[in-house]
Design an enzyme around this catalytic site. Structure first.
Site, PDB file in Angstrom:
ATOM      1  N   SER A  42     -32.415 -34.016  24.940  1.00 13.89           N
ATOM      2  CA  SER A  42     -33.637 -33.230  24.751  1.00 13.89           C
ATOM      3  C   SER A  42     -33.460 -32.433  23.466  1.00 13.89           C
ATOM      4  O   SER A  42     -33.263 -31.236  23.459  1.00 13.89           O
ATOM      5  CB  SER A  42     -33.920 -32.330  25.958  1.00 13.89           C
ATOM      6  OG  SER A  42     -33.074 -31.236  26.011  1.00 13.89           O
ATOM      7  N   HIS A 155     -32.607 -35.023  31.865  1.00 12.04           N
ATOM      8  CA  HIS A 155     -31.237 -35.341  32.263  1.00 12.04           C
ATOM      9  C   HIS A 155     -31.147 -35.986  33.644  1.00 12.04           C
ATOM     10  O   HIS A 155     -30.063 -36.184  34.183  1.00 12.04           O
ATOM     11  CB  HIS A 155     -30.366 -34.075  32.245  1.00 12.04           C
ATOM     12  CG  HIS A 155     -30.223 -33.497  30.868  1.00 12.04           C
ATOM     13  ND1 HIS A 155     -29.752 -32.232  30.625  1.00 12.04           N
ATOM     14  CD2 HIS A 155     -30.508 -34.016  29.645  1.00 12.04           C
ATOM     15  CE1 HIS A 155     -29.734 -31.996  29.328  1.00 12.04           C
ATOM     16  NE2 HIS A 155     -30.202 -33.067  28.710  1.00 12.04           N
ATOM     17  N   GLU A 164     -32.477 -27.542  33.647  1.00 15.86           N
ATOM     18  CA  GLU A 164     -31.143 -27.068  34.019  1.00 15.86           C
ATOM     19  C   GLU A 164     -31.185 -25.807  34.873  1.00 15.86           C
ATOM     20  O   GLU A 164     -31.864 -24.839  34.535  1.00 15.86           O
ATOM     21  CB  GLU A 164     -30.332 -26.773  32.755  1.00 15.86           C
ATOM     22  CG  GLU A 164     -30.271 -27.971  31.828  1.00 15.86           C
ATOM     23  CD  GLU A 164     -29.476 -27.717  30.562  1.00 15.86           C
ATOM     24  OE1 GLU A 164     -28.725 -26.717  30.499  1.00 15.86           O
ATOM     25  OE2 GLU A 164     -29.611 -28.522  29.627  1.00 15.86           O
ATOM     26  N   GLU A 205     -25.290 -34.123  33.097  1.00 13.21           N
ATOM     27  CA  GLU A 205     -24.303 -33.070  32.856  1.00 13.21           C
ATOM     28  C   GLU A 205     -23.474 -32.782  34.096  1.00 13.21           C
ATOM     29  O   GLU A 205     -22.860 -31.715  34.220  1.00 13.21           O
ATOM     30  CB  GLU A 205     -24.994 -31.812  32.318  1.00 13.21           C
ATOM     31  CG  GLU A 205     -25.656 -32.078  30.963  1.00 13.21           C
ATOM     32  CD  GLU A 205     -26.213 -30.837  30.286  1.00 13.21           C
ATOM     33  OE1 GLU A 205     -26.262 -29.761  30.923  1.00 13.21           O
ATOM     34  OE2 GLU A 205     -26.593 -30.949  29.112  1.00 13.21           O
ATOM     35  N   ASP A 241     -32.323 -23.320  32.049  1.00 14.98           N
ATOM     36  CA  ASP A 241     -32.838 -23.902  30.811  1.00 14.98           C
ATOM     37  C   ASP A 241     -33.887 -24.935  31.197  1.00 14.98           C
ATOM     38  O   ASP A 241     -33.569 -26.098  31.415  1.00 14.98           O
ATOM     39  CB  ASP A 241     -31.726 -24.555  29.984  1.00 14.98           C
ATOM     40  CG  ASP A 241     -32.283 -25.232  28.728  1.00 14.98           C
ATOM     41  OD1 ASP A 241     -33.502 -25.083  28.475  1.00 14.98           O
ATOM     42  OD2 ASP A 241     -31.522 -25.905  28.011  1.00 14.98           O
ATOM     43  N   GLU A 284     -32.876 -19.743  28.999  1.00 17.85           N
ATOM     44  CA  GLU A 284     -32.849 -20.445  27.707  1.00 17.85           C
ATOM     45  C   GLU A 284     -34.162 -21.214  27.555  1.00 17.85           C
ATOM     46  O   GLU A 284     -34.655 -21.794  28.532  1.00 17.85           O
ATOM     47  CB  GLU A 284     -31.656 -21.401  27.710  1.00 17.85           C
ATOM     48  CG  GLU A 284     -31.531 -22.285  26.474  1.00 17.85           C
ATOM     49  CD  GLU A 284     -30.338 -23.221  26.612  1.00 17.85           C
ATOM     50  OE1 GLU A 284     -29.329 -22.833  27.241  1.00 17.85           O
ATOM     51  OE2 GLU A 284     -30.407 -24.351  26.104  1.00 17.85           O
ATOM     52  N   ASP A 311     -32.863 -22.200  21.892  1.00 11.53           N
ATOM     53  CA  ASP A 311     -32.135 -23.445  21.619  1.00 11.53           C
ATOM     54  C   ASP A 311     -32.989 -24.351  20.734  1.00 11.53           C
ATOM     55  O   ASP A 311     -32.791 -24.422  19.516  1.00 11.53           O
ATOM     56  CB  ASP A 311     -31.778 -24.124  22.955  1.00 11.53           C
ATOM     57  CG  ASP A 311     -31.191 -25.527  22.778  1.00 11.53           C
ATOM     58  OD1 ASP A 311     -30.791 -25.877  21.654  1.00 11.53           O
ATOM     59  OD2 ASP A 311     -31.126 -26.279  23.777  1.00 11.53           O
ATOM     60  N   LYS A 336     -24.933 -25.096  18.975  1.00  7.05           N
ATOM     61  CA  LYS A 336     -24.489 -26.477  19.154  1.00  7.05           C
ATOM     62  C   LYS A 336     -24.103 -26.995  17.777  1.00  7.05           C
ATOM     63  O   LYS A 336     -24.955 -27.093  16.881  1.00  7.05           O
ATOM     64  CB  LYS A 336     -25.637 -27.330  19.700  1.00  7.05           C
ATOM     65  CG  LYS A 336     -26.023 -27.043  21.152  1.00  7.05           C
ATOM     66  CD  LYS A 336     -27.342 -27.735  21.478  1.00  7.05           C
ATOM     67  CE  LYS A 336     -27.637 -27.775  22.963  1.00  7.05           C
ATOM     68  NZ  LYS A 336     -29.058 -28.133  23.226  1.00  7.05           N
ATOM     69  N   HIS A 364     -22.220 -27.369  24.861  1.00  8.94           N
ATOM     70  CA  HIS A 364     -22.003 -28.816  24.832  1.00  8.94           C
ATOM     71  C   HIS A 364     -23.351 -29.513  24.596  1.00  8.94           C
ATOM     72  O   HIS A 364     -24.372 -28.852  24.440  1.00  8.94           O
ATOM     73  CB  HIS A 364     -21.420 -29.267  26.181  1.00  8.94           C
ATOM     74  CG  HIS A 364     -22.385 -29.103  27.322  1.00  8.94           C
ATOM     75  ND1 HIS A 364     -22.321 -29.825  28.477  1.00  8.94           N
ATOM     76  CD2 HIS A 364     -23.466 -28.277  27.477  1.00  8.94           C
ATOM     77  CE1 HIS A 364     -23.290 -29.475  29.292  1.00  8.94           C
ATOM     78  NE2 HIS A 364     -24.000 -28.538  28.719  1.00  8.94           N
ATOM     79  N   LYS A 387     -21.693 -22.826  27.610  1.00 13.54           N
ATOM     80  CA  LYS A 387     -22.506 -23.675  28.468  1.00 13.54           C
ATOM     81  C   LYS A 387     -21.904 -25.081  28.420  1.00 13.54           C
ATOM     82  O   LYS A 387     -21.858 -25.703  27.365  1.00 13.54           O
ATOM     83  CB  LYS A 387     -23.916 -23.662  27.873  1.00 13.54           C
ATOM     84  CG  LYS A 387     -24.953 -24.280  28.717  1.00 13.54           C
ATOM     85  CD  LYS A 387     -26.266 -24.301  27.950  1.00 13.54           C
ATOM     86  CE  LYS A 387     -27.204 -25.212  28.675  1.00 13.54           C
ATOM     87  NZ  LYS A 387     -28.367 -25.569  27.876  1.00 13.54           N
TER      88      LYS A 387
HETATM   89  P1  PGA Z   1     -29.370 -31.993  25.171  1.00 14.68           P
HETATM   90  O1  PGA Z   1     -29.847 -30.816  26.123  1.00 14.68           O
HETATM   91  O2  PGA Z   1     -27.922 -31.865  24.901  1.00 14.68           O
HETATM   92  O3  PGA Z   1     -29.735 -33.205  25.981  1.00 14.68           O
HETATM   93  O4  PGA Z   1     -30.208 -31.900  23.923  1.00 14.68           O
HETATM   94  C1  PGA Z   1     -29.178 -29.632  26.312  1.00 14.68           C
HETATM   95  C2  PGA Z   1     -30.098 -28.451  26.208  1.00 14.68           C
HETATM   96  O5  PGA Z   1     -31.335 -28.574  26.126  1.00 14.68           O
HETATM   97  O6  PGA Z   1     -29.572 -27.338  26.187  1.00 14.68           O
HETATM   98 ZN    ZN Z   2     -31.359 -26.083  25.904  1.00 19.19          ZN
END
Ligand code: PGA
Ligand code: ZN
Length: 434
Positions: A42, A155, A164, A205, A241, A284, A311, A336, A364, A387
C-alpha cells in the site's frame, strides 16, 4: 582501508515471494556488507520509485534485473574508490547519479541497496555493532514495538477495510518484557478468534486475517485479547493504520466491507468515537494521502490526545514532511528507508521531524526479508518506536530478535522508550477508556 572496492547485486525473494534487490559491497581492507531491500503493497503515490522490469514472462513483471544491472553497471563504477565511512558523500553521489526527484532512473531499490550495504561494510571496518556505528555512544534506546496482529485492507483478502490493528506494549519495563506482552496478547488473540469461530489464517505482516462484519469488531477483539492475556491498557495499548488512501473514491471513504461511505469529517468523527471508547494511543494515516484538508481537521480535533503518524502523505520525504509541518498536519512521522531511498535522506527526515516535535516511528514494509537493518537503525536514532508486524513469521521476528540481542548487549545502559515515546497519549486526558 575503507575505500569501496567492489559492488555486486542479485535478485532474491521477499516474504511475499516477489523478487527484490540484494547488494554486496566490499572494501579494500577486506570488510564486507550486505543489504536486502524491502517492498510495500500500500505504497504512497509520492514514494521513491521501486524499479520493476515489467517483463510479463518473469515473475509477472515484478523482476528486478534492471535494478540489479543498474547497481553493477551504472552505480558500481561511479562509487568504487569512494570512502564507505563518508555515508553522506556516498548518498549524495547516488542521488546525483540518478538525477531525478523520485529515483525513477536507477530505482530506489538499487540505490538503497548500495546505501545500506556500504554502511554495513563501513561498520564492519570499525568493529562496532551497527546501532553504535550509526548512532554513537548515545544510542541506547530500545523501541516500543508496534505489533500488527490483525491484517485487513491491502494485506489480506477479507471484508476488513482497515489495514492494520496493532498492540503497543508501551507500559512494560524493558523491550524483552514488551515483546513478551505483545506475543502473549497475540496468542490470546488467536484463542479469542478460535472461540468465536473466526479464521486464524495470517496476512502479509503475520497478523491474523479474519473476515469481520464491522471494522470496529477488530478493535473489540484486540481489547478482549489484552484482557485475556492479563494485561492492563496502561501496559498494552492499541495502534491503528487504516491506510485509507486506498479507500478514498471521489471524495468519499468507501467502507466496502460495511457497505457505507464517509466524508472526511465523518471519518474524523469515527476516529474520535473510537478514541473515546478504546485504548488507542497511535493512529497512522487517519486520512488519505491527498486529503490534506481532512488531515488538518483530524489534527485540530485529535492531535492533542493521540499520536497521529503520517505515512502515505509524508513518504519519509523531507519536502512533504515540511509541507505537513507548515499545514499543521499530523504530529509524528513514519520512517521507511525505501520510501526515500538513501540512509542519509531518511536521517534528514528524522531530524526535521524532531525539530518540530514529530517523533519518528521506524517501519518495516509488508514485503520484508531477513535483513534486520531497521532494528539497529531505530536504536541508532533513539527512535522510540518500531513498527514491525506480528511476533510471527521470521522476516518480522528477525528484527524483534535482533532488538533482544541489542538490549542484552547494552545491559545496564539500555533504556526502554516506554510510555514516554507517546507523550500525547500519555497525558491523563487521553487515557479515556483505560
Ligand atoms: P506497505 O504498508 O508496506 O504495504 O506499503 C505498510 C503501511 O501502510 O504502513
Ligand atoms: Zn502505513
Amino acid at each position: 582501508m575503507t575505500l569501496i572496492e567492489s559492488v555486486s547485486a542479485q535478485e532474491v525473494l521477499d516474504s511475499r515471494g516477489n523478487p527484490t534487490v540484494e547488494v554486496h559491497v566490499e572494501l579494500d581492507g577486506g570488510w564486507e556488507g550486505q543489504a536486502i531491500v524491502p517492498s510495500g503493497a500500500s505504497t504512497g503515490i509520492h514514494e521513491a520509485v521501486e524499479l520493476r522490469d515489467g517483463d510479463p514472462k518473469r515473475y509477472g513483471g515484478k523482476g528486478v534485473l534492471t535494478a540489479v544491472a543498474n547497481v553493477t553497471d551504472v552505480i558500481a563504477p561511479e562509487v568504487i574508490g569512494m570512502d564507505a565511512l563518508d555515508q553522506v558523500a556516498l548518498d549524495r553521489r547516488l542521488c546525483e547519479l540518478d538525477g531525478t526527484e523520485n529515483k525513477s532512473r536507477l530505482g530506489a531499490n538499487a540505490i538503497l541497496g548500495v546505501s545500506l550495504a556500504s554502511a554495513r561494510a563501513a561498520c564492519e571496518a570499525t568493529g562496532l555493532p551497527l546501532y553504535r556505528y550509526l548512532g554513537g555512544v548515545g544510542a541506547v534506546t530500545l523501541p516500543v514495538p508496534q505489533l500488527n496482529v490483525l491484517n485487513g485492507g491491502a494485506h489480506a483478502q477479507t471484508s476488513v477495510d482497515f489495514q492494520e490493528f496493532m498492540f503497543l506494549p508501551w507500559g512494560m519495563p524493558t523491550f524483552a518484557e514488551a515483546l513478551r506482552a505483545g506475543s502473549e496478547c497475540f496468542q490470546a488473540l488467536r484463542a479469542v478468534l478460535r472461540g468465536r469461530g473466526l479464521h486464524t489464517g495470517q496476512g502479509d505482516e503475520g497478523g491474523f486475517a479474519p473476515s469481520l462484519t464491522r471494522n470496529e469488531e477488530a478493535v473489540e477483539l484486540l481489547v478482549e485479547a489484552i484482557a485475556r492475556a492479563g494485561y492492563t491498557h496502561a501496559q498494552v495499548a492499541i495502534g491503528l493504520d487504516p491506510a485509507p488512501s486506498a479507500l478514498l473514491k471521489d471524495g468519499r471513504y468507501v467502507l466496502k466491507g460495511e457497505g457505507r461511505e464517509l466524508t472526511s469529517a465523518e471519518l474524523v468523527d469515527l476516529w474520535e468515537s473510537w478514541l473515546d471508547r478504546y485504548p488507542i494511543v497511535s493512529l497512522e494515516d487517519g486520512m488519505a494521502e491527498e486529503d490534506w484538508d481532512g488531515w488538518q481537521l483530524l489534527t485540530r480535533r485529535l492531535g492533542e490526545r493521540v499520536q497521529l503518524v503520517g505515512d502515505d502523505n509524508f513518504v519519509t520525504n523531507p519536502k512533504l514532511l515540511q509541507k505537513g509541518i507548515d499545514l499543521g498536519v499530523a504530529n509524528a512521522v513514519l520512517i521507511k528507508l525505501n520510501q526515500i531511498g538513501t540512509l542519509t535522506e531518511a536521517m534528514e527526515t528524522v531530524a526535521l521531524g524532531r525539530a518540530h516535535g514529530y517523533n519518528p516511528v521506524v517501519s518495516h514494509r509488508s514485503g520484508e526479508t531477513e535483513d534486520t537493518f531497521i532494528a539497529d537503525f531505530v536504536v541508532a536514532i533513539n527512535g522510540g518506536q518500531l513498527k514491525d508486524g506480528a511476533p510471527s513469521r521470521s522476516e518480522r521476528v528477525a528484527k524483534y530478535n535482533r532488538l533482544l540481542r541489542i538490549e542484552r548487549e547494552l545491559g545496564g545502559a539500555a533504556v526502554f522508550a516506554g510510555r514516554a515515546a507517546l507523550p500525547r497519549a500519555s497525558a491523563p486526558a487521553a487515557t479515556g477508556a483505560r
